[in-house]
Enzyme design. Sequence first.
Site, mmCIF file in Angstrom:
data_model
loop_
_atom_site.group_PDB
_atom_site.id
_atom_site.type_symbol
_atom_site.label_atom_id
_atom_site.label_comp_id
_atom_site.label_asym_id
_atom_site.label_seq_id
_atom_site.Cartn_x
_atom_site.Cartn_y
_atom_site.Cartn_z
ATOM 1 N N THR A 121 0.766 -1.101 -0.244
ATOM 2 C CA THR A 121 0.034 -0.169 0.096
ATOM 3 C C THR A 121 0.997 1.275 -0.048
ATOM 4 O O THR A 121 2.170 1.352 0.381
ATOM 5 C CB THR A 121 -0.900 0.035 1.271
ATOM 6 O OG1 THR A 121 -1.659 0.987 1.034
ATOM 7 C CG2 THR A 121 -0.218 0.177 2.462
ATOM 8 N N SER A 122 0.371 2.330 -0.365
ATOM 9 C CA SER A 122 1.162 3.560 -0.454
ATOM 10 C C SER A 122 2.018 3.730 0.904
ATOM 11 O O SER A 122 2.997 4.240 0.909
ATOM 12 C CB SER A 122 0.131 4.719 -0.846
ATOM 13 O OG SER A 122 -0.303 4.405 -2.143
ATOM 14 N N HIS A 170 14.123 35.428 41.926
ATOM 15 C CA HIS A 170 13.130 36.248 41.994
ATOM 16 C C HIS A 170 13.433 37.700 41.488
ATOM 17 O O HIS A 170 12.895 38.830 41.831
ATOM 18 C CB HIS A 170 12.424 36.366 43.223
ATOM 19 C CG HIS A 170 11.972 34.881 43.760
ATOM 20 N ND1 HIS A 170 10.842 34.307 43.312
ATOM 21 C CD2 HIS A 170 12.682 34.251 44.741
ATOM 22 C CE1 HIS A 170 10.822 33.120 44.239
ATOM 23 N NE2 HIS A 170 11.975 33.180 44.776
ATOM 24 N N GLN A 251 -3.525 0.932 8.551
ATOM 25 C CA GLN A 251 -2.890 1.358 7.303
ATOM 26 C C GLN A 251 -1.616 1.945 7.440
ATOM 27 O O GLN A 251 -0.789 1.890 6.493
ATOM 28 C CB GLN A 251 -4.006 1.897 6.190
ATOM 29 C CG GLN A 251 -3.314 2.216 5.016
ATOM 30 C CD GLN A 251 -4.324 2.660 4.016
ATOM 31 O OE1 GLN A 251 -4.096 3.786 3.485
ATOM 32 N NE2 GLN A 251 -5.285 1.959 3.552
ATOM 33 N N SER A 299 21.219 49.552 15.692
ATOM 34 C CA SER A 299 19.848 50.411 15.627
ATOM 35 C C SER A 299 20.010 51.426 14.594
ATOM 36 O O SER A 299 21.131 51.842 14.274
ATOM 37 C CB SER A 299 19.575 50.968 16.793
ATOM 38 O OG SER A 299 18.621 52.105 16.793
ATOM 39 N N LYS A 305 24.341 51.082 19.871
ATOM 40 C CA LYS A 305 23.659 49.654 20.210
ATOM 41 C C LYS A 305 24.303 48.557 19.469
ATOM 42 O O LYS A 305 24.798 48.696 18.337
ATOM 43 C CB LYS A 305 22.150 49.780 20.000
ATOM 44 C CG LYS A 305 21.429 50.711 21.166
ATOM 45 C CD LYS A 305 19.935 50.512 20.574
ATOM 46 C CE LYS A 305 19.272 49.297 21.301
ATOM 47 N NZ LYS A 305 17.867 48.970 21.251
ATOM 48 N N VAL A 306 24.664 47.516 20.418
ATOM 49 C CA VAL A 306 25.076 46.303 19.901
ATOM 50 C C VAL A 306 24.031 45.375 20.261
ATOM 51 O O VAL A 306 24.056 44.898 21.513
ATOM 52 C CB VAL A 306 26.469 45.765 20.368
ATOM 53 C CG1 VAL A 306 26.977 44.677 19.466
ATOM 54 C CG2 VAL A 306 27.503 46.724 19.861
ATOM 55 N N ASN A 313 16.849 36.040 17.945
ATOM 56 C CA ASN A 313 16.488 35.036 16.572
ATOM 57 C C ASN A 313 16.136 33.610 17.211
ATOM 58 O O ASN A 313 15.543 32.904 16.696
ATOM 59 C CB ASN A 313 17.706 35.151 15.589
ATOM 60 C CG ASN A 313 17.280 36.584 14.936
ATOM 61 O OD1 ASN A 313 16.397 37.183 14.720
ATOM 62 N ND2 ASN A 313 18.578 36.711 14.127
ATOM 63 N N SER A 344 -1.312 13.176 6.229
ATOM 64 C CA SER A 344 -0.416 13.175 5.067
ATOM 65 C C SER A 344 0.028 14.532 4.887
ATOM 66 O O SER A 344 1.376 14.852 4.635
ATOM 67 C CB SER A 344 -1.200 12.802 3.669
ATOM 68 O OG SER A 344 -0.339 12.913 2.660
ATOM 69 N N THR A 345 -0.832 15.627 4.787
ATOM 70 C CA THR A 345 -0.406 17.036 4.672
ATOM 71 C C THR A 345 0.436 17.647 5.681
ATOM 72 O O THR A 345 1.301 18.536 5.494
ATOM 73 C CB THR A 345 -1.768 17.934 4.366
ATOM 74 O OG1 THR A 345 -1.027 19.197 3.803
ATOM 75 C CG2 THR A 345 -2.482 18.099 5.578
#
Length: 459
Positions: A121-122, A170, A251, A299, A305-306, A313, A344-345
């Site tokens: 089967t598939s 805290h 299946q 910036s 700024k760094v 990210n 499947s999707t």
Amino acid sequence: MKFSPISALSPLDGRYCAKLAKLRPIMSEMGYMQRRVQVEVAWFMALSDCGFAEFKPLSPGARTYLLGLAKNFSEADAEAIKEIEKTTNHDVKAVEYWIKSKFEARPELLAAQEFVHFACTSEDINNTSHALQLKAGRDLVLLPALDAVIAKLREMAHAFADVAMLSRTHGQTASPTTVGKEIANVVVRLDAARERIAAIQLLAKMNGAVGNFNAHLSAWPDFDWEAFSRKVIETPTPLGLGLTFQPYSIQIEPHDYMAELFDAVARTNTILIDWSRDVWGYVSLGYFKQRLRDGEVGSSTMPHKVNPIDFENAEGNLGLANALLRHLSEKLPISRWQRDLTDSTVLRNIGVALGYAVLAYQSLGTGLGKLEINEVAIAADLDASWEVMAEPIQTVMRRFGLPKPYEQLKDFTRGEPMTRELMRGFIAKLELPESEKQRLLAMTPGSYTGKAAELAKRV
């Protein structure tokens, strides 16, 4: 519009295209097709060795040729399969027809062509192909990327094992630690998480339309199809698939191992989100500086700024990965009766989920490589926080039976700015053995780190 990285809908194939070059051949649709060919070929060759009168053992030349179909699979081959699919409207059948088309100039293979996809089967082809993709994606891309992060963190844990640092619980000043020990905590967590990912067995089934070998037994009722299926699945590549046999299924393979794998990756990512936020905070406190790169802008309006963009990210992409991984782990083990197509999707997004994780690991590696420790800022923070010495003082007072040590230190320190001189003055008045008093007087926030350095060097 002609497709290019700048016109891609997904940033994984657009902005971050180059960073995922190792994952793309494995987890793309072309990678999926290649592994479908690999599975069909392995099944076909194994059938020829079953002793069936109708399918004689293949010659060495035919076997080499068949293995080459998978090994040398190209983008042109993938496009040819897509062209066939326009007619079949069925992707697995298109792979079958493509393989058969490669037999046309080879009489030996042409005579046996109906044993391609025999009794399958598939999903026999699809589930094994997904497992092969996951095996390669995990072992060749994801784990090496994670290992690089762990190795860098371990290096930092050892290098900064003795650098005393103020803790914050805290959000408030707390007992000192060392920079290396705090990084070592992350290393130990990641080591355990990494092993969970690596240990998960990747399962596969090849047992027909509803998992009972119905079609197989209709052709050869006396043949041990279950043992044969196990052999194909568990024999190492290239003659087999090098996976773990799943004996029970509907299946589709139940996908429980996938859920376990995706949960393990997500838990690892959660540890890294925790670390990304912590290191972001340490940069904010000035404990770490970031190595500058010529021409880089922090910036568009504030020249000084760094920004800790690599950790930001990483945090964002880890969150995206986990959102997908958790949906995959919750959805995939569920199928109506013996089969529905909702998996499947969803399965076509495995590469997207792993892609965001790998991208995040790369960002973390880049960010960690830019960090430079700022021992001056760390030491200044410690020296401004003498209130943390209340803990060792009251603990020694408890040892020697002095009255209400905790309460005395609470009244003395709470809400009051503490200095070395104030703490030394408090110690001087205590009725302690002189040796203990001198030991406390010699103690500083920078020396009050317990076994932190030893623990950091141990990982």
